[in-house]
Scaffold this motif. Structure first.
Motif, PDB file in Angstrom:
ATOM      1  N   ALA A  61      19.763  45.933  41.593  1.00 23.08           N
ATOM      2  CA  ALA A  61      21.032  46.534  41.258  1.00 23.08           C
ATOM      3  C   ALA A  61      22.122  45.801  41.206  1.00 23.08           C
ATOM      4  N   PRO A  62      22.496  44.823  40.116  1.00 24.27           N
ATOM      5  CA  PRO A  62      23.467  43.671  40.168  1.00 24.27           C
ATOM      6  C   PRO A  62      25.024  44.457  40.241  1.00 24.27           C
ATOM      7  N   THR A  63      25.090  45.785  39.763  1.00 24.27           N
ATOM      8  CA  THR A  63      26.463  46.572  40.245  1.00 24.27           C
ATOM      9  C   THR A  63      26.849  46.290  41.948  1.00 24.27           C
ATOM     10  N   LEU A  64      25.673  46.469  42.818  1.00 24.70           N
ATOM     11  CA  LEU A  64      26.136  46.244  43.928  1.00 24.70           C
ATOM     12  C   LEU A  64      26.667  45.159  44.666  1.00 24.70           C
ATOM     13  N   ASN A  65      26.492  44.081  43.805  1.00 26.43           N
ATOM     14  CA  ASN A  65      27.106  42.805  44.200  1.00 26.43           C
ATOM     15  C   ASN A  65      28.966  42.927  44.422  1.00 26.43           C
ATOM     16  N   VAL A  66      29.312  43.918  43.719  1.00 27.92           N
ATOM     17  CA  VAL A  66      30.852  43.973  44.096  1.00 27.92           C
ATOM     18  C   VAL A  66      31.001  44.064  45.352  1.00 27.92           C
ATOM     19  N   PHE A  67      30.298  44.608  46.096  1.00 29.79           N
ATOM     20  CA  PHE A  67      30.568  44.688  47.653  1.00 29.79           C
ATOM     21  C   PHE A  67      30.258  43.440  48.390  1.00 29.79           C
ATOM     22  N   GLU A 113      27.075  44.603  33.792  1.00 32.44           N
ATOM     23  CA  GLU A 113      27.903  44.786  32.401  1.00 32.44           C
ATOM     24  C   GLU A 113      29.209  45.047  33.234  1.00 32.44           C
ATOM     25  N   ASN A 114      30.618  44.286  32.345  1.00 33.01           N
ATOM     26  CA  ASN A 114      31.735  44.732  32.701  1.00 33.01           C
ATOM     27  C   ASN A 114      31.956  44.492  34.154  1.00 33.01           C
ATOM     28  N   GLY A 115      31.433  43.097  34.783  1.00 27.72           N
ATOM     29  CA  GLY A 115      31.707  42.703  36.031  1.00 27.72           C
ATOM     30  C   GLY A 115      33.060  42.722  36.361  1.00 27.72           C
ATOM     31  N   GLU A 116      33.930  41.937  35.421  1.00 31.04           N
ATOM     32  CA  GLU A 116      35.252  41.829  35.755  1.00 31.04           C
ATOM     33  C   GLU A 116      35.973  42.944  36.084  1.00 31.04           C
ATOM     34  N   LEU A 141      34.727  45.771  37.094  1.00 33.69           N
ATOM     35  CA  LEU A 141      34.234  46.478  38.048  1.00 33.69           C
ATOM     36  C   LEU A 141      34.808  45.890  39.612  1.00 33.69           C
ATOM     37  N   ALA A 142      35.173  44.518  39.455  1.00 36.09           N
ATOM     38  CA  ALA A 142      35.839  43.972  40.538  1.00 36.09           C
ATOM     39  C   ALA A 142      37.190  44.257  40.517  1.00 36.09           C
ATOM     40  N   GLN A 143      37.928  44.363  39.380  1.00 37.90           N
ATOM     41  CA  GLN A 143      39.369  44.614  39.561  1.00 37.90           C
ATOM     42  C   GLN A 143      39.466  46.271  39.922  1.00 37.90           C
ATOM     43  N   THR A 144      38.713  47.084  39.313  1.00 37.10           N
ATOM     44  CA  THR A 144      38.745  48.266  40.082  1.00 37.10           C
ATOM     45  C   THR A 144      38.497  48.508  41.446  1.00 37.10           C
ATOM     46  N   ALA A 145      37.439  47.702  41.988  1.00 36.93           N
ATOM     47  CA  ALA A 145      37.403  47.781  43.389  1.00 36.93           C
ATOM     48  C   ALA A 145      38.641  47.313  44.125  1.00 36.93           C
ATOM     49  N   LEU A 146      39.332  46.056  43.786  1.00 32.82           N
ATOM     50  CA  LEU A 146      40.411  45.663  44.256  1.00 32.82           C
ATOM     51  C   LEU A 146      41.560  46.751  44.197  1.00 32.82           C
ATOM     52  N   LYS A 147      41.697  47.561  43.209  1.00 32.47           N
ATOM     53  CA  LYS A 147      42.609  48.532  42.952  1.00 32.47           C
ATOM     54  C   LYS A 147      42.326  49.685  44.178  1.00 32.47           C
ATOM     55  N   LEU A 148      41.430  50.094  44.426  1.00 28.30           N
ATOM     56  CA  LEU A 148      40.741  51.188  45.217  1.00 28.30           C
ATOM     57  C   LEU A 148      41.095  50.794  46.713  1.00 28.30           C
ATOM     58  N   VAL A 149      40.758  49.455  47.050  1.00 26.36           N
ATOM     59  CA  VAL A 149      41.077  48.851  48.284  1.00 26.36           C
ATOM     60  C   VAL A 149      42.624  49.098  48.392  1.00 26.36           C
ATOM     61  N   GLU A 150      43.485  48.657  47.602  1.00 22.47           N
ATOM     62  CA  GLU A 150      44.845  48.935  47.645  1.00 22.47           C
ATOM     63  C   GLU A 150      45.393  50.352  47.930  1.00 22.47           C
ATOM     64  N   GLU A 151      44.389  51.172  47.116  1.00 24.96           N
ATOM     65  CA  GLU A 151      44.825  52.565  47.377  1.00 24.96           C
ATOM     66  C   GLU A 151      44.424  53.233  48.875  1.00 24.96           C
ATOM     67  N   TRP A 209      35.227  34.301  42.833  1.00 21.05           N
ATOM     68  CA  TRP A 209      35.176  35.632  42.222  1.00 21.05           C
ATOM     69  C   TRP A 209      34.811  35.312  40.743  1.00 21.05           C
ATOM     70  N   PRO A 210      35.903  34.720  39.965  1.00 22.19           N
ATOM     71  CA  PRO A 210      35.613  34.631  38.439  1.00 22.19           C
ATOM     72  C   PRO A 210      34.354  34.051  38.047  1.00 22.19           C
ATOM     73  N   ASP A 211      33.828  33.157  38.721  1.00 24.02           N
ATOM     74  CA  ASP A 211      32.525  32.628  38.500  1.00 24.02           C
ATOM     75  C   ASP A 211      31.309  33.456  38.780  1.00 24.02           C
ATOM     76  N   TYR A 212      31.429  34.508  39.352  1.00 24.43           N
ATOM     77  CA  TYR A 212      30.430  35.461  39.466  1.00 24.43           C
ATOM     78  C   TYR A 212      30.699  36.903  38.993  1.00 24.43           C
ATOM     79  N   TYR A 213      31.735  37.101  38.104  1.00 28.01           N
ATOM     80  CA  TYR A 213      31.916  38.351  37.440  1.00 28.01           C
ATOM     81  C   TYR A 213      30.699  38.926  36.804  1.00 28.01           C
TER      82      TYR A 213
END
Length: 354
Positions: free
Chosen positions: A116-122, A334-337, A339-349, A325-329
């Motif tokens: 599940a590549p999506t989990l790489n966001v963590f 799909e839409n890895g970058e 997802l990463a930016q969404t995660a960063l935004k949520l951390v700031e929230e 980070w950019p090398d591993y989006y």
């Protein structure tokens, strides 16, 4: 239904107390989720994980989850836990869950990401830098990625276990305090591309190696160290072959509670809700339990003679690690970058809410 099983358990305990008198006060509960009776139509829910420690956070999480599922289904789903990789490695158990052969598993997020590549966001290094931020991020982002993970791996995230921040453990005359200190150490790294790249960014010598090979590799000098939560380091007796640990905050070792989607869809709506509720409550439980347990393991490390170092300023570690980070989006699916930016935004929230 919940009232029925509660009455059964209470009656059983009361009967046992009358039978055994004062002596019973020193005995464990004679009826619990592991010994509850079989009932007509009862399903078996198999849970597998890779750790063989009797009381690890993995075990505590799955025991709690299993107990709650059994209670909330009125004993109509009975759990059996298989620890210590009895059913195979973590990736193998993920495959079994995809097929519906195994109902529940608890893989490390970095291993689950192979399916599940999506989990790489963590796994993005220094995405969050406190336990509260990680917990908050999990709560906020999981609803956004559940369907994607089901599509990728055929498994549903119903909860989370955090084992604690990964810390360097190693054999050396000198402590690890800055990235350049890794240059002369061969460090074991899980076979995850983002984790390997993090070490390379710090100027280290990462050596991908399976977990079950690590003790012998340390003993024989194939590697001089690695990084894992203190619970794993001391629980697996690595203190016998290393002499130092360094605390830092590049990533927490997390394990999603993964339920086979094929099995989940075979359940009644009532049983599905019981599984989801058990996942939420097991997550809350382990978030309370794990920090208390971890403090005990750090004390055990000190008692075992391990020298512990804390990195006071992690800015250089953060700068070098986040640069990859950019090398591993693309490794985030799909839409890895995005997802990463969404995660960063949520951390700031999360930070703003704390």
């Amino acid at each position: 239904m919940l009232k029925v099983i509660r009455n059964l358990l209470c009656a059983s305990v009361a009967s046992a107390s009358l039978a055994f008198g004062a002596y019973a006060a020193d005995e464990p509960n004679p009826i619990d989720w592991t010994s509850a009776p079989e009932v007509d139509g009862q399903q078996i829910m198999k849970l597998g994980h890779s750790v063989n420690m009797v009381w690890s956070s993995h075990t505590a999480t799955l025991k709690r989850f299993a107990e709650l599922v059994q209670i909330y289904t009125n004993n109509e789903i009975k759990a059996e836990i298989f620890p210590g990789a009895q059913l195979g490695g973590e990736r193998e158990m993920m495959q079994q869950a995809r097929q519906g052969v195994l109902q529940v598993t608890l893989p490390a997020t970095n291993n689950a990401a192979a399916l599940a590549p999506t989990l790489n966001v963590f796994i993005l290094p220094y995405l969050a830098t406190s336990t509260d931020e990680v917990n908050c991020l999990q709560d906020k982002i999981t609803p956004l990625i559940v369907d994607k993970v089901i599509e990728e791996a055929g498994t549903r995230i119903v909860g989370w276990e955090n084992s604690g921040w990964r810390a360097f453990f190693y054999k050396s005359d000198d402590p690890i305090e800055k990235p350049s200190d890794l240059a002369n150490l061969k460090m074991r790294v899980p076979p995850n591309p983002i984790m390997i790249a993090s070490y390379e960014a710090w100027g280290g010598n990462p050596t991908p190696l399976a977990w079950n090979e690590l003790y012998n590799a340390l003993q024989q000098g194939v590697v001089e160290g690695g990084d894992n939560p203190v619970t794993d380091v001391i629980g697996m007796k690595f203190h016998e072959v290393i002499n130092r640990m360094t605390k830092f905050h590049y990533t927490i070792l997390t394990h999603p509670i993964m339920v086979s989607e094929r099995w989940f869809q075979s359940l009644s709506p009532e049983h599905q809700e019981a599984v989801l509720r058990a996942g939420r409550e097991a997550t809350d439980y382990i978030r309370w339990w794990q920090p208390i347990d971890e403090a005990n393991w750090w004390q055990q490390a000190e008692d075992a003679g391990v020298t512990i170092t804390e990195i006071e300023d992690e800015s250089e570690w953060i700068e070098k690690a986040r640069a990859i980070w950019p090398d591993y989006y693309d490794s985030l699916g799909e839409n890895g970058e995005e997802l990463a930016q969404t995660a960063l935004k949520l951390v700031e929230e999360c930070k703003a809410e704390m």
